[in-house]
Scaffold this motif. Structure first.
Motif, PDB file in Angstrom:
ATOM      1  N   UNK A  37       0.682  -1.804  -0.158  1.00 37.05           N
ATOM      2  CA  UNK A  37      -0.044  -0.215   0.077  1.00 37.05           C
ATOM      3  C   UNK A  37       0.701   0.935  -0.035  1.00 37.05           C
ATOM      4  N   UNK A  38       1.918   1.211   1.126  1.00 42.11           N
ATOM      5  CA  UNK A  38       3.019   2.555   0.955  1.00 42.11           C
ATOM      6  C   UNK A  38       3.150   2.783  -0.789  1.00 42.11           C
ATOM      7  N   UNK A  39       4.061   1.816  -0.655  1.00 45.04           N
ATOM      8  CA  UNK A  39       4.043   1.338  -2.554  1.00 45.04           C
ATOM      9  C   UNK A  39       3.646   2.057  -3.629  1.00 45.04           C
ATOM     10  N   UNK A  40       2.110   1.684  -3.486  1.00 50.56           N
ATOM     11  CA  UNK A  40       1.177   2.412  -4.584  1.00 50.56           C
ATOM     12  C   UNK A  40       0.996   3.533  -4.233  1.00 50.56           C
ATOM     13  N   UNK A  41       0.959   4.245  -2.877  1.00 53.27           N
ATOM     14  CA  UNK A  41       0.206   5.319  -2.072  1.00 53.27           C
ATOM     15  C   UNK A  41       0.958   7.027  -3.193  1.00 53.27           C
ATOM     16  N   UNK A  94      -2.785   9.844   4.659  1.00 50.78           N
ATOM     17  CA  UNK A  94      -2.802   8.311   4.281  1.00 50.78           C
ATOM     18  C   UNK A  94      -1.488   7.742   4.393  1.00 50.78           C
ATOM     19  N   UNK A  95      -0.854   8.407   3.937  1.00 58.59           N
ATOM     20  CA  UNK A  95       0.988   7.995   3.878  1.00 58.59           C
ATOM     21  C   UNK A  95       1.755   8.191   4.998  1.00 58.59           C
ATOM     22  N   UNK A  96       1.013   8.286   5.926  1.00 57.34           N
ATOM     23  CA  UNK A  96       1.665   8.898   7.916  1.00 57.34           C
ATOM     24  C   UNK A  96       1.445   7.738   8.123  1.00 57.34           C
ATOM     25  N   UNK A  97      -0.278   7.322   8.857  1.00 51.58           N
ATOM     26  CA  UNK A  97      -1.128   6.460   9.135  1.00 51.58           C
ATOM     27  C   UNK A  97      -0.573   4.947   9.051  1.00 51.58           C
ATOM     28  N   UNK A  98       0.219   4.752   7.374  1.00 49.88           N
ATOM     29  CA  UNK A  98       0.536   3.275   7.118  1.00 49.88           C
ATOM     30  C   UNK A  98       2.286   3.506   7.271  1.00 49.88           C
ATOM     31  N   UNK A  99       2.664   3.961   7.401  1.00 48.81           N
ATOM     32  CA  UNK A  99       4.198   4.308   8.152  1.00 48.81           C
ATOM     33  C   UNK A  99       3.982   3.899   9.900  1.00 48.81           C
ATOM     34  N   UNK A 100       2.680   4.770  10.025  1.00 52.87           N
ATOM     35  CA  UNK A 100       2.849   4.293  11.563  1.00 52.87           C
ATOM     36  C   UNK A 100       2.722   3.082  12.177  1.00 52.87           C
ATOM     37  N   UNK A 101       1.711   1.854  10.962  1.00 56.47           N
ATOM     38  CA  UNK A 101       0.883   0.715  11.685  1.00 56.47           C
ATOM     39  C   UNK A 101       2.521  -0.403  11.076  1.00 56.47           C
ATOM     40  N   UNK A 111       9.855   8.804  -0.646  1.00 59.30           N
ATOM     41  CA  UNK A 111       8.413   8.915  -0.604  1.00 59.30           C
ATOM     42  C   UNK A 111       7.297   9.772  -0.756  1.00 59.30           C
ATOM     43  N   UNK A 112       7.120  10.566   0.058  1.00 62.09           N
ATOM     44  CA  UNK A 112       6.499  11.107  -0.011  1.00 62.09           C
ATOM     45  C   UNK A 112       6.262  12.235  -1.098  1.00 62.09           C
ATOM     46  N   UNK A 113       7.671  13.245  -1.262  1.00 61.18           N
ATOM     47  CA  UNK A 113       7.551  13.839  -2.281  1.00 61.18           C
ATOM     48  C   UNK A 113       8.187  13.222  -4.119  1.00 61.18           C
ATOM     49  N   UNK A 114       7.902  11.520  -3.955  1.00 61.09           N
ATOM     50  CA  UNK A 114       7.915  10.615  -5.116  1.00 61.09           C
ATOM     51  C   UNK A 114       5.932  10.380  -5.205  1.00 61.09           C
ATOM     52  N   UNK A 115       5.553  11.118  -4.297  1.00 59.73           N
ATOM     53  CA  UNK A 115       3.676  10.012  -4.716  1.00 59.73           C
ATOM     54  C   UNK A 115       2.996  11.613  -4.931  1.00 59.73           C
ATOM     55  N   UNK A 116       4.191  12.358  -5.005  1.00 54.12           N
ATOM     56  CA  UNK A 116       3.025  14.379  -5.068  1.00 54.12           C
ATOM     57  C   UNK A 116       2.947  14.000  -6.589  1.00 54.12           C
ATOM     58  N   UNK A 117       1.435  15.116  -7.339  1.00 52.23           N
ATOM     59  CA  UNK A 117       1.144  15.213  -8.775  1.00 52.23           C
ATOM     60  C   UNK A 117       2.505  16.278  -9.604  1.00 52.23           C
TER      61      UNK A 117
END
Length: 366
Positions: free
Chosen positions: A103-107, A120-127, A156-162
């Protein structure tokens, strides 16, 4: 219910963390972690412990789904119920970790805002950290490991931006040292807000915009505020809004204007001299000015053409064609000749036509 989301098959780690926080607030964590044993000597304390144990069991059961609560409702102690759930769901950490990593990879941001994407990304990292967290370390390499993990999350956060944040992403990557995840989020969020403000300014109509109305040879300018005070009704006509005046005032159905009626609309008339709409050649002010200044120019449009529905030989402002004018002229000439012949035939004395002659009473200088 102490937690916001009941226990299900795929949220044990999140549920367990939330439940432990709730029990800690109630000062009842000892009943599930085994640190508070059941008293065996004092009967009064044992009775009080049993009452608190039942209360914790009730909290745990209310925080589960209905089908899942049936399998643990017969446990005598809250500790046994907690261990039962841990043995059942904690063995599938590898599967849960795989799904979280996927999920993190596809986010990606997609149509979401920057805040929603980051949440959403921060929640998956915490989990993920709850499933496989690194053990606490106090050596010198601990700071480097923490910095490395923070850098991976920032990337990862920068890569997922538009793609609209391409310039911002390049600027952040070019920074040395690379900012932390929270600071990177703040920079991107500020850029998003600035883009929204710029888009609103580009689409919003300025307050000083003026509406121009042309009619009766003059122009009137009204500001937007003054135009809003005009008493009009908005009705639907086709795919556009038509603004009708209240009280049945003047309104043209051809051009949707309120300064004239449909009967006197001239929007479909094109001047053959200047090529402008709204008037004909006899009422063309440019033509009148050219005549006054002595510089009459040739018409810009061919007024003998048939493109605008005018027949050949018929000008824009003249109601008769060339053939009709010639026919009228011939009739006028024929009528004029017939009138002259009748006049000559009715006169008996031709001297009446030539005037008086020299008579005996005229003075002839003798």
């Amino acid at each position: 219910m102490l937690v916001s989301e009941p226990l299900a098959e795929d949220n044990y780690s999140t549920w367990a963390s939330s439940m432990m926080m709730a029990l800690h607030i109630k000062n009842k964590t000892g009943f599930v972690d085994g640190t508070l044993k059941r008293p065996t000597i004092n009967a009064e304390e044992r009775l009080q412990w049993d009452r608190c144990n039942t209360l914790v069991k009730t909290w745990l059961i209310s925080a589960m789904s209905k089908n899942m609560s049936k399998s643990v409702i017969h446990c005598k102690e809250a500790r046994g119920m907690w261990l039962e759930l841990e043995d059942r769901f904690n063995q599938t950490n590898s599967v849960a970790l795989f799904h979280i990593e996927s999920s993190i990879h596809k986010c990606e941001q997609g149509s979401n805002s920057v805040t929603t994407f980051y949440t959403n990304l921060k929640g998956m990292w915490d989990e993920k950290d709850a499933l496989c967290s690194f053990p606490s370390c106090t050596c010198e390499a601990a700071a480097e490991i923490k910095t490395f993990m923070e850098t991976q999350k920032t990337m990862k956060f920068l890569m997922g931006l538009n793609e609209s944040f391409e310039q911002t992403r390049s600027n952040i990557i070019g920074m040395d040292p690379l900012p932390s995840l929270s600071k990177t989020y703040a920079i991107v969020l500020r850029q998003e807000k600035q883009s929204e403000v710029a888009a609103d300014k580009a689409t919003a109509m300025p307050e000083s915009a003026a509406f121009s109305f042309k009619g009766l040879g003059r122009e009137t300018s009204l500001t937007e505020k003054e135009a809003a005070d005009t008493s009009v009704n908005s009705v639907r006509r086709g795919n556009r809004d038509v603004r009708r005046p209240e009280g049945g005032g003047r309104y043209c159905e051809k051009c949707d204007m309120t300064n004239h009626s449909t009967k006197y609309c001239r929007a479909h008339i094109t001047c053959s001299y200047c090529g402008m709409k709204g008037h004909s050649q006899p009422y063309c002010r440019k033509r009148k000015n050219d005549i006054t200044n002595g510089g009459l120019q040739q018409p810009k449009a061919n007024h003998v053409g048939t493109q605008n529905g005018v027949t050949e030989g018929q000008s824009d402002g003249f109601p008769f064609s060339k053939q009709e004018c010639q026919l009228l002229l011939n009739k006028l000439i024929a009528k004029s000749q017939s009138t002259s012949a009748n006049l000559v035939g009715n006169i008996q004395n031709y001297e009446e036509l030539s005037g008086p002659t020299i008579g005996e009473d005229d003075w002839d200088r003798n």
